[in-house]
Write a protein that holds these residues in place. Structure first.
Motif, PDB file in Angstrom:
ATOM      1  N   LEU A  86      45.544  28.376  42.450  1.00 24.31           N
ATOM      2  CA  LEU A  86      44.707  28.612  41.279  1.00 24.31           C
ATOM      3  C   LEU A  86      45.588  28.628  40.036  1.00 24.31           C
ATOM      4  N   PRO A  87      45.077  28.130  38.910  1.00 28.55           N
ATOM      5  CA  PRO A  87      45.887  28.123  37.683  1.00 28.55           C
ATOM      6  C   PRO A  87      46.164  29.539  37.203  1.00 28.55           C
ATOM      7  N   THR A  88      47.299  29.708  36.565  1.00 30.00           N
ATOM      8  CA  THR A  88      47.719  31.020  36.100  1.00 30.00           C
ATOM      9  C   THR A  88      46.741  31.615  35.096  1.00 30.00           C
ATOM     10  N   ASP A  89      46.185  30.780  34.212  1.00 29.20           N
ATOM     11  CA  ASP A  89      45.270  31.318  33.208  1.00 29.20           C
ATOM     12  C   ASP A  89      44.008  31.895  33.853  1.00 29.20           C
ATOM     13  N   MET A  90      43.562  31.332  34.993  1.00 29.56           N
ATOM     14  CA  MET A  90      42.403  31.877  35.695  1.00 29.56           C
ATOM     15  C   MET A  90      42.741  33.254  36.279  1.00 29.56           C
ATOM     16  N   ILE A  91      43.950  33.371  36.821  1.00 28.49           N
ATOM     17  CA  ILE A  91      44.378  34.641  37.398  1.00 28.49           C
ATOM     18  C   ILE A  91      44.491  35.702  36.312  1.00 28.49           C
ATOM     19  N   VAL A  92      45.095  35.347  35.184  1.00 24.96           N
ATOM     20  CA  VAL A  92      45.259  36.299  34.086  1.00 24.96           C
ATOM     21  C   VAL A  92      43.901  36.710  33.535  1.00 24.96           C
ATOM     22  N   GLU A  93      42.997  35.745  33.381  1.00 22.11           N
ATOM     23  CA  GLU A  93      41.666  36.056  32.848  1.00 22.11           C
ATOM     24  C   GLU A  93      40.947  37.058  33.742  1.00 22.11           C
ATOM     25  N   HIS A  94      41.089  36.891  35.057  1.00 18.84           N
ATOM     26  CA  HIS A  94      40.432  37.797  35.995  1.00 18.84           C
ATOM     27  C   HIS A  94      41.043  39.201  35.925  1.00 18.84           C
ATOM     28  N   ARG A 123      32.628  46.287  38.690  1.00 18.41           N
ATOM     29  CA  ARG A 123      32.069  45.025  39.221  1.00 18.41           C
ATOM     30  C   ARG A 123      33.174  43.996  39.426  1.00 18.41           C
ATOM     31  N   ARG A 124      34.121  43.932  38.506  1.00 18.57           N
ATOM     32  CA  ARG A 124      35.215  42.977  38.652  1.00 18.57           C
ATOM     33  C   ARG A 124      36.052  43.327  39.893  1.00 18.57           C
ATOM     34  N   PHE A 125      36.263  44.609  40.125  1.00 25.46           N
ATOM     35  CA  PHE A 125      37.057  45.045  41.275  1.00 25.46           C
ATOM     36  C   PHE A 125      36.408  44.583  42.579  1.00 25.46           C
ATOM     37  N   PHE A 126      35.070  44.644  42.632  1.00 25.45           N
ATOM     38  CA  PHE A 126      34.363  44.279  43.858  1.00 25.45           C
ATOM     39  C   PHE A 126      33.782  42.872  43.798  1.00 25.45           C
TER      40      PHE A 126
END
Length: 550
Positions: free
Chosen positions: A433-441, A467-470
């Motif tokens: 997965l791209p780094t920006d997707m990981i950082v955004e999450h 909600r983000r955690f789950f």
């Protein structure tokens, strides 16, 4: 299919749910007279309730099937179980089934409650429909509080968490569930006296100069009594419920369903290690000697702090099932919520400083930040209670967490942040997965400290974090995991933010964090920070002493 039909044959609500499940539709209510919703409202209600009904039907059917399966399992294992497991194993097994059945009945009652009221929800419009929803939520909260308050143990801990992790609960429902924090049905005075006698070798009236048989608080594992020691010291004595160890073991034995669910929704997670950590931490709570040692370490570290107070332990009156400490007073969380906002902000700042200074300096985290564990005074003074669920970190365990905060919030280096996640074990090394997707999450969890400036903790933010955690639907869920060492630390995401949101607390959280972060150590930016800096300067070598793991 036969099992499902057999289970639903036990109650009309289950049969109704099963019909909805197959048909995917709601029964059409009869007309109730001229007061009806408009066509648009009717359409909106139909779409909304059809979706809710399908979800509800699945929950109710699952509950009925689970009850049926447990009943059949109990019947099949009844006679032969004792011989294979022995009396102790037999008791725990029976308790596990009994508590599982009680929890499932609770779920089924909630499902039936909403199922039976679905036609009324469909027929009502606007405010009337919302009022009915609120009434149903309050009835369900009353049922949950009464049931889990009686059950105690791990299931009650989940109820405590639900009382302050806000995700759509009405204020009335949250207030009802908040009884689980410190006001559940206590054990009898005779039973409490028996525990004291067994632990100290004397009945409480002889072991103490004064003993109050009426508890001042009762929670998931024990209850608290006022007393005065023989040398005149006012103390609080926490007495463990008899049999709670078997209750906890039974609850932990019911995590098989959670294990299967996690293996499906989070395939990269080492589920067995995660559950083993939870088991170890929760089991530690049963040994009050460990809690007393933890509390004394915190009390010694924060001795003389301007706003943080941890009661000192009375070691000679603390045993495996008793914790005796100095008696503290103060307002409960519900009372604090009615104080002026400035006072709530100060209390929130103290809690925030306690959590993160303990983590970064003591390398310790008290993993039970629910509202019942605080007493509040004016000017930001907070007394911290209950140190049964404490996690101590080694330098190697804490280092990746420090690196993650530094790379994301200070250096703004996404690639280094990603590597720190890998080093900590939160992310698989070859994640495609791209780094920006990981950082955004991940950025949402750090949102309050990424930039300077006043920020109000809101229920919307706390709910978004939860909600983000789950969020198991995220592409990241396939490659992310919670390392065993950091399981309890997630209570920051699921507990601390919710607590601060309940207070609508406003502060420059980034500025306060910079005072505490070991890689910044900025000068004080609030009056409380200045008072804390004076305390820090006069502590000498207490910082290193506070890191001693009990």
């Amino acid at each position: 299919m036969k099992l499902k039909e057999w289970a639903c044959g036990q109650g009309a609500s289950c049969r109704t749910a099963l019909n909805w499940f197959h048909a995917g539709a709601l029964p059409v209510p009869a007309r109730q007279g001229p007061a009806r919703p408009s066509g648009v409202e009717h359409l909106q209600a139909a779409v909304e309730l059809k979706s809710q009904a399908r979800k509800l039907a699945i929950v109710v059917v699952a509950g009925c099937v689970s009850i049926a399966a447990l009943t059949l399992l109990r019947g099949r294992r009844g006679d032969g179980w004792r011989g294979r497991r022995g009396d102790a194993g037999h008791r725990v097994h029976n308790l596990r089934v009994e508590r599982g059945m009680t929890a499932l009945r609770l779920v089924a009652r909630g499902g039936a409650r909403y199922a039976s009221n679905a036609p009324r929800l469909f027929a009502r419009a606007g405010e009337h429909r919302q009022q009915l929803r609120n009434d149903l939520a309050l009835q369900t909260a009353e049922d949950v509080a009464a049931t889990l308050g009686t059950m105690k143990g791990v299931l009650m801990k989940l109820g405590q968490m639900a009382s302050y992790v806000d995700d759509g609960l009405t204020p009335a429902a949250r207030r009802t569930l908040s009884r689980l924090q410190d006001s559940v049905p206590p054990m009898s005075p005779e039973l409490a006296a028996r525990v004291v006698t067994e632990e100290l070798g004397l009945p409480p009236e002889q072991a103490f100069a004064t003993w109050d048989p009426v508890p001042i608080a009762a929670a998931s594992i024990g209850q608290v009594h006022r007393a005065i020691t023989l040398d005149g010291r006012a103390v609080a004595v926490k007495v463990q419920y008899p049999g709670i160890a078997e209750t906890i073991e039974a609850d932990l034995g019911n995590v098989a369903l959670l294990r299967r669910m996690l293996k499906i929704t989070a395939p990269s997670q080492d589920v067995d290690a995660l559950l083993a950590e939870l088991r170890e931490r929760i089991t530690e709570e049963l040994d009050y000697r460990a809690e007393a040692r933890n509390q004394q370490v915190f009390a010694r570290y924060y001795r003389g702090h301007p706003t943080i107070h941890v009661p000192e332990i009375v070691e000679e009156l603390s045993t495996r099932r008793l914790v005796t400490s100095d008696l503290a007073d103060g307002a409960r969380f519900a009372e604090l919520a009615s104080w002026p906002q400035a006072e709530r902000d100060l209390a929130a700042e103290t809690i925030y400083r306690f959590v993160f200074r303990s983590l970064y300096e003591m390398h310790a985290f008290n993993g039970d930040p629910h509202p019942g564990n605080y007493l509040f005074g004016g000017g930001g003074r907070v007394t911290f209670l209950d140190f049964g669920l404490v996690k101590h970190f080694t330098d190697d365990e804490l280092r990746p967490l420090v690196e993650m905060v530094k790379h994301l919030c200070v250096e703004n280096d996404p690639s280094a942040f990603r590597q720190a996640m890998v080093d900590a074990g939160f992310l698989m090394p070859d994640t495609p997965l791209p780094t920006d997707m990981i950082v955004e999450h991940m950025a949402l969890f750090y949102d309050t400290v990424r930039e300077r400036g006043p920020r109000t903790m809101t229920r919307e933010y706390a709910s978004a974090v939860s909600r983000r955690f789950f969020d198991f639907r995220s592409p990241l869920a396939t490659y992310a995991a919670i390392p065993r060492s950091y399981v309890i630390l997630q209570r920051i995401n699921l507990g601390l933010f919710a607590l601060l949101a309940e207070l609508s607390a406003t502060a420059d959280w980034r500025c306060i964090a910079e005072e505490i972060w070991p890689f910044v150590q900025a000068p004080p930016c609030t009056p409380m920070g200045a008072a804390e800096a004076t305390w820090l300067a006069g502590r000498g070598d207490l910082a290193q002493a506070g890191r001693a793991v009990p």
